[in-house]
Design a protein around this motif. Structure first.
Motif, mmCIF file in Angstrom:
data_model
loop_
_atom_site.group_PDB
_atom_site.id
_atom_site.type_symbol
_atom_site.label_atom_id
_atom_site.label_comp_id
_atom_site.label_asym_id
_atom_site.label_seq_id
_atom_site.Cartn_x
_atom_site.Cartn_y
_atom_site.Cartn_z
ATOM 1 N N MET A 57 0.759 -1.243 -0.121
ATOM 2 C CA MET A 57 0.123 0.090 0.111
ATOM 3 C C MET A 57 0.992 1.338 0.157
ATOM 4 S SD MET A 57 -3.197 -0.925 -0.129
ATOM 5 C CE MET A 57 -4.125 0.353 0.447
ATOM 6 N N MET A 58 2.086 1.337 0.723
ATOM 7 C CA MET A 58 3.017 2.247 0.594
ATOM 8 C C MET A 58 3.676 2.688 -0.885
ATOM 9 S SD MET A 58 5.573 2.777 3.771
ATOM 10 C CE MET A 58 6.597 1.566 3.254
ATOM 11 N N CYS A 59 3.870 1.370 -1.520
ATOM 12 C CA CYS A 59 4.156 1.335 -2.737
ATOM 13 C C CYS A 59 5.489 2.225 -2.913
ATOM 14 C CB CYS A 59 3.136 2.120 -3.814
ATOM 15 S SG CYS A 59 3.533 1.344 -5.463
ATOM 16 N N ALA A 60 6.786 1.755 -1.959
ATOM 17 C CA ALA A 60 7.907 2.428 -2.061
ATOM 18 C C ALA A 60 8.465 2.275 -3.113
ATOM 19 C CB ALA A 60 8.642 1.912 -0.995
ATOM 20 N N ARG A 68 3.032 11.465 -11.958
ATOM 21 C CA ARG A 68 1.925 10.785 -12.503
ATOM 22 C C ARG A 68 2.162 9.146 -12.490
ATOM 23 N NH1 ARG A 68 -0.111 11.209 -18.940
ATOM 24 N NH2 ARG A 68 -1.383 9.393 -18.663
ATOM 25 N N PHE A 69 3.455 8.728 -12.744
ATOM 26 C CA PHE A 69 3.731 7.464 -12.554
ATOM 27 C C PHE A 69 3.491 6.537 -10.999
ATOM 28 C CE2 PHE A 69 6.562 3.639 -12.197
ATOM 29 C CZ PHE A 69 6.160 2.813 -13.153
ATOM 30 N N ARG A 70 3.619 7.816 -10.139
ATOM 31 C CA ARG A 70 3.547 7.316 -8.689
ATOM 32 C C ARG A 70 2.291 7.091 -8.475
ATOM 33 N NH1 ARG A 70 6.886 11.074 -5.865
ATOM 34 N NH2 ARG A 70 5.389 12.733 -6.413
ATOM 35 N N THR A 71 1.199 7.991 -8.984
ATOM 36 C CA THR A 71 -0.201 7.931 -8.744
ATOM 37 C C THR A 71 -0.592 6.647 -9.458
ATOM 38 O OG1 THR A 71 -0.458 10.137 -8.828
ATOM 39 C CG2 THR A 71 -2.403 9.110 -9.189
ATOM 40 N N LEU A 72 -0.210 6.254 -10.839
ATOM 41 C CA LEU A 72 -0.361 4.931 -11.423
ATOM 42 C C LEU A 72 -0.045 3.452 -10.484
ATOM 43 C CD1 LEU A 72 -1.638 3.702 -14.113
ATOM 44 C CD2 LEU A 72 0.660 3.742 -14.881
ATOM 45 N N GLY A 73 1.164 3.817 -10.099
ATOM 46 C CA GLY A 73 1.522 2.782 -9.072
ATOM 47 C C GLY A 73 1.001 2.434 -7.965
ATOM 48 N N ILE A 74 0.505 3.698 -7.436
ATOM 49 C CA ILE A 74 -0.384 3.601 -5.908
ATOM 50 C C ILE A 74 -1.791 2.857 -6.315
ATOM 51 C CG2 ILE A 74 -1.658 4.789 -4.353
ATOM 52 C CD1 ILE A 74 0.984 6.523 -4.253
ATOM 53 N N TRP A 75 -2.182 3.513 -7.408
ATOM 54 C CA TRP A 75 -3.739 2.918 -7.780
ATOM 55 C C TRP A 75 -3.521 1.454 -8.081
ATOM 56 C CZ3 TRP A 75 -8.152 4.280 -6.140
ATOM 57 C CH2 TRP A 75 -8.428 5.568 -5.902
#
Length: 119
Positions: A57-60, A68-75
């Motif tokens: 869930m933290m998606c380190a 943008r890529f961080r948001t995609l990875g978190i989703w």
């Protein structure tokens, strides 16, 4: 439509809770630890779940990426965790049906509480 619903219901009735418990290793814990097997399995399963899901869930792995890529990875991580939750929650009716039919609701409640407290 009713025929399809009946066929789906028959499919889920064939899924035996005992066979599912054997497949995920619960029975081995009962043979190894006796009456405390459910407790030991519950604590270990909760620990493994927590240690794998919370970092996900933290998606380190995407924290140093572009926003943008961080948001995609978190989703993507949220979707994976939601899928895991749906799969795990789908087993609950079989567990409750098994405990109800075998008059084990009191034992189930005690093991559930002890397992949650222990982990």
């Amino acid at each position: 439509l009713m025929h399809q619903k009946q066929r789906n219901l028959n499919f889920f009735r064939k899924l035996n809770f005992c066979c599912s418990a054997q497949r995920v290793g619960v029975v081995r814990f009962f043979f190894t630890f006796g009456i405390y097997g459910g407790f030991v399995y519950s604590v270990l399963a909760n620990c493994v779940f927590s240690l794998s899901v919370f970092p996900l869930m933290m998606c380190a792995c995407v924290q140093r990426s572009s926003p943008r890529f961080r948001t995609l990875g978190i989703w993507c991580a949220y979707c994976l965790v939601a899928t895991l939750a749906v799969v795990l929650c789908s087993l609950v009716p079989f567990l409750l049906e098994y405990t109800w039919k075998n008059s084990m609701l009191d034992e189930f409640a005690v093991m559930f509480l002890i397992g949650k407290i222990g982990s």
